[in-house]
Motif scaffolding. Structure first.
Motif, PDB file in Angstrom:
ATOM      1  N   VAL A  41       6.013 -10.775  47.730  1.00 25.10           N
ATOM      2  CA  VAL A  41       6.512 -11.047  46.381  1.00 25.10           C
ATOM      3  C   VAL A  41       6.153 -12.464  45.963  1.00 25.10           C
ATOM      4  N   GLU A  42       6.297 -13.406  46.874  1.00 27.65           N
ATOM      5  CA  GLU A  42       6.011 -14.806  46.558  1.00 27.65           C
ATOM      6  C   GLU A  42       4.529 -15.017  46.270  1.00 27.65           C
ATOM      7  N   LEU A  43       3.673 -14.378  47.063  1.00 30.28           N
ATOM      8  CA  LEU A  43       2.241 -14.529  46.849  1.00 30.28           C
ATOM      9  C   LEU A  43       1.811 -13.929  45.518  1.00 30.28           C
ATOM     10  N   ILE A  44       2.249 -12.706  45.237  1.00 32.05           N
ATOM     11  CA  ILE A  44       1.881 -12.040  43.983  1.00 32.05           C
ATOM     12  C   ILE A  44       2.363 -12.841  42.783  1.00 32.05           C
ATOM     13  N   ALA A  45       3.563 -13.410  42.874  1.00 28.13           N
ATOM     14  CA  ALA A  45       4.128 -14.166  41.759  1.00 28.13           C
ATOM     15  C   ALA A  45       3.336 -15.432  41.466  1.00 28.13           C
ATOM     16  N   GLN A  64       3.478  -1.044  46.357  1.00 22.87           N
ATOM     17  CA  GLN A  64       3.367  -1.536  44.983  1.00 22.87           C
ATOM     18  C   GLN A  64       4.743  -1.603  44.327  1.00 22.87           C
ATOM     19  N   TYR A  65       5.496  -0.533  44.495  1.00 19.49           N
ATOM     20  CA  TYR A  65       6.822  -0.501  43.878  1.00 19.49           C
ATOM     21  C   TYR A  65       7.736  -1.579  44.457  1.00 19.49           C
ATOM     22  N   GLN A  66       7.733  -1.739  45.774  1.00 19.10           N
ATOM     23  CA  GLN A  66       8.593  -2.737  46.402  1.00 19.10           C
ATOM     24  C   GLN A  66       8.326  -4.136  45.848  1.00 19.10           C
ATOM     25  N   ILE A  67       7.056  -4.457  45.674  1.00 23.97           N
ATOM     26  CA  ILE A  67       6.711  -5.778  45.152  1.00 23.97           C
ATOM     27  C   ILE A  67       7.157  -5.917  43.701  1.00 23.97           C
TER      28      ILE A  67
END
Length: 442
Positions: A41-45, A64-67
């Motif tokens: 989550v931190e990386l994608i954000a 995908q959904y979890q993120i």
């Protein structure tokens, strides 16, 4: 790579994010797979929107959904919108309906309606593969106006190589390449430079047929139309590559006499493996029982000439191998449309001639094998003649059966190979012992 996997310890390091942004989306997805949920989550954000969306598309729907679920709505909403619509649909269909409903609320209403429409198409059809992220333009637009439109919406399109020209009612009337629009005079109408003989596919078409059409014409994308010829989406080459891989994987699994796996191997439970294999194993076990009956009926011949038993595995194995080679070739040829049932006589002729040459060659080798085993010369003749006729018989059966099953709308991949082997085992023994009785007078 080690530092990337420990991103939670170095999230303030701008150089690390600069490094990650230089990676290809697939490489980013591999890094994401090695992280825990919080790190993902931190990386994608912290990644640019385009890079984050492309990396997400390589992950499994559940991941995908979890993120997306753990991201703030202000981040998740544009990210979900940036992902290709066919990927979003695959994710929504794979998760729980309540989870899907939450994801849909993150999308603008007009885009949400398009996604809901895509979710209504049956699996494995053109409609289930297509994306609504394409560029269309009216036939009366000028080249300059079309370029302005591309600059405005092009960042949302999955491909901008083609501009699909539509009428005021949304009917597909032509296609023009971006190159043609750029090179044309600014005032040129799209209708004057567009190709009107457009190859499109209906939404209900099977995905394998779509893949064949796209690969046959070497297009980057194919337009998908409804029953009124209205443009409703496109299918891009990357989607077709996935289809081809899936179909090839299924054919390989079917050729072994097993139903194809719906999940990756290590995600498939032991019970699922059992259930997909046991039915055909039982059918083939029962079908193969007649081989024992054949052996029993020729027990007298075996008692008189024990040496005949030495060559049973060799001969039935040769027949089965011959059949497997032909079946695998014809199943693939049927799959890509190279062969049809109407070609059955041509196929038989081709395979019989090939089988004739192979049978003669293997017959000579079989005789040499018998000679080296120091058995009676007449037994060598029996083995050689039997090998010739078994290969010829296997060639005939293997040439006809896949085409016949395909005509009866039975998948030849899941039946032909194991069935040929079982059939040739028994009939091959009959050919062998009949030949022995004629030559050896037993």
């Amino acid at each position: 790579m080690e530092s990337a996997l420990k991103i939670s310890d170095t999230s303030k390091n701008d150089q690390l994010y600069d490094l990650l942004q230089q990676l290809q989306p697939y490489d980013l997805s591999e890094i994401l797979r090695g992280m825990d949920e919080r790190e993902r989550v931190e990386l994608i954000a912290n990644l640019p929107l385009t890079d984050a969306a492309e990396a997400l598309e390589y992950l499994e729907p559940e991941v995908q959904y979890q993120i997306l679920h753990h991201l703030h709505d202000s981040v998740a909403s544009p990210l979900l919108k940036q992902m290709s619509s066919d990927t979003v649909v695959d994710m929504l269909l794979a998760i729980h309906p309540l989870q899907a409903e939450k994801m849909l609320r993150l999308l603008p209403e007009d885009y949400r309606n398009k996604i809901n429409n895509l979710m209504t198409y049956p699996e494995y059809t053109a409609g289930s593969l297509m994306t609504v992220d394409y560029i269309s333009a009216r036939s009366y637009w000028s080249g300059e106006k079309s370029l302005q439109h591309i600059r405005k919406v092009g960042h949302e399109a999955e491909i901008i190589s083609y501009i699909y020209v539509t009428s005021t009612r949304g009917e597909l009337v032509g296609v023009v390449s971006l190159k043609e629009v750029i090179l044309a005079s600014p005032g040129t109408r799209l209708a004057d430079i567009a190709t009107t003989d457009v190859i499109s596919v209906p939404a209900e078409m099977e995905q394998e047929e779509v893949a064949n059409i796209l690969s046959r014409y070497s297009f980057y994308a194919l337009p998908v139309v409804d029953s009124q010829n209205r443009l409703i989406g496109i299918i891009t080459y990357d989607d077709v590559v996935e289809v081809i891989q899936e179909e090839a994987t299924e054919d390989f699994q079917k050729l072994g006499g097993s139903q194809p796996l719906s999940e990756p191997y290590f995600k498939t439970s032991i019970w699922d493996l059992f259930s997909k294999r046991i039915i055909w194993l039982l059918v083939l076990f029962i079908g193969g029982a007649y081989t024992s009956n054949v052996l029993e009926s020729y027990q007298g011949a075996l008692d008189k000439v024990v040496a005949l038993s030495f060559f049973i595995p060799l001969l039935i194995g040769t027949g089965g191998n011959t059949g497997s080679q032909i079946v695998s070739t014809l199943v693939r040829a049927l799959g890509v449309g190279e062969v049809k049932f109407n070609d059955v006589l041509r196929v038989i002729r081709k395979e019989l001639i090939t089988g004739l040459i192979l049978g003669l060659s293997l017959g000579v080798v079989a005789y040499l094998r018998a000679y080296l085993m120091d058995v009676e010369i007449n037994i060598g003749y029996v083995v050689a003649v039997s090998a010739f006729f078994i290969v010829l018989w296997s060639s005939l059966i293997s040439a006809v059966l896949p085409l016949l099953l395909h005509r009866l709308r039975i998948d030849p991949a899941v039946v032909s190979g194991p069935l040929i082997t079982t059939l040739v085992d028994g009939t091959g023994l009959m050919i062998y012992f009949t030949t022995a009785q004629i030559i050896l007078h037993i």
